[in-house]
Design an enzyme around this catalytic site. Structure first.
Site, short mmCIF file in Angstrom:
data_model
loop_
_atom_site.label_atom_id
_atom_site.label_comp_id
_atom_site.label_asym_id
_atom_site.label_seq_id
_atom_site.Cartn_x
_atom_site.Cartn_y
_atom_site.Cartn_z
CB SER A 39 3.41 -28.65 -34.72
OG SER A 39 2.90 -27.51 -35.01
CG ASP A 151 5.08 -25.41 -32.51
OD1 ASP A 151 5.29 -26.77 -32.35
OD2 ASP A 151 4.90 -24.77 -33.60
#
Length: 256
Positions: A39, A151
């Site tokens: 991320s 993610d």
């Protein structure tokens, strides 16, 4: 010469902490041979692996309002498309190939179609970054080879595993430390704290694979999209990393 790797956790705007950590190690004369990130950690890691000075990385975040650029439009219909960042990222990663970076980089993502963790260490860089930052429920999944990706923090917010076989020494950088609290009055604060506690619990087991962990205190209480805290986050992390380096005989030796 020892091969030193660094793993960078996810954490939204708190990921700017990784830039402060990287700058502190750079100033101490410590160079990393491998980087792994999830991320926000994938963005910080990509800047570093591309040879962009961490302090310049901070300036990029502030100047371009990168996190505001993808900030969720709460109340709007549907999900935000994180692919809107493509042109912006292209200006900093013109070659757009992970394998063309100056330092090997691994980006953790979640294949949402198949429900499995996927590491990218070659191929399109920008698409891998977008996938790794694609928070489910806020951003539309990124399509890669007809598969949905989201993610990396969903399945691995601290991807130390790709470093184990290639590095002699591993440093962890986490930006999600939580201070104790007496009460919580807002529902969103309760849910956010619960989510961070979950990823921190997973990280605790992986820290054993790190020789050193840099974790600025209380960082987890900063809102994921609070861009106003960017410089504060950077310098708190920088100072914490300097303190870690000073207190570690091994790191002091590595910097010689």
């Amino acid at each position: 010469m020892a091969k030193i790797g660094i793993v960078l956790s996810g954490g939204g705007i708190r990921g700017i902490a990784h830039l402060g950590v990287l700058k502190a190690f750079m100033n101490a004369g410590i160079q990393f041979s491998h980087v792994s990130g999830t991320s926000a950690g994938s963005i910080a890691g990509a800047f570093y692996a591309a040879g962009i000075d961490p302090e310049e990385g901070l300036n990029i975040f502030i100047k371009t309002k990168l996190l505001h650029f993808v900030r969720p439009a709460l109340g709007a219909m549907g999900l935000v498309n994180i692919e809107h960042t493509s042109d912006l990222l292209k200006s900093y990663f013109p070659e757009d190939k992970i394998e063309n970076l100056k330092i090997p980089l691994t980006i953790a993502t979640t294949n949402f179609s198949e429900g499995r963790l996927v590491y990218f260490n070659k191929g399109p860089l920008i698409r891998a970054i977008q996938a790794s930052c694609c928070i489910p429920g806020i951003f539309k999944p990124i399509m890669i080879d007809d598969q949905m990706y989201v993610d990396g923090g969903v399945l691995n917010n601290f991807p130390v595993e790709p470093l184990l076989k290639d590095c002699d020494f591993i440093i962890g950088s986490s930006c999600n430390h939580l201070n104790p609290v007496d009460k919580i009055t807002k529902f969103i604060s309760l849910m956010t704290r619960a989510a961070i506690m979950s990823v921190n619990r997973d990280m605790e087991q992986k820290v054993a694979s790190c020789n050193i962990l840099v974790e600025p205190k209380g960082m987890g209480s900063i809102n994921t999209f609070d861009m106003a805290k960017a410089e504060t986050i950077y310098w708190l992390a920088y100072e914490e990393a300097l303190k870690t380096i000073k207190n570690s005989e091994t790191l002091s030796a590595l910097s010689l």
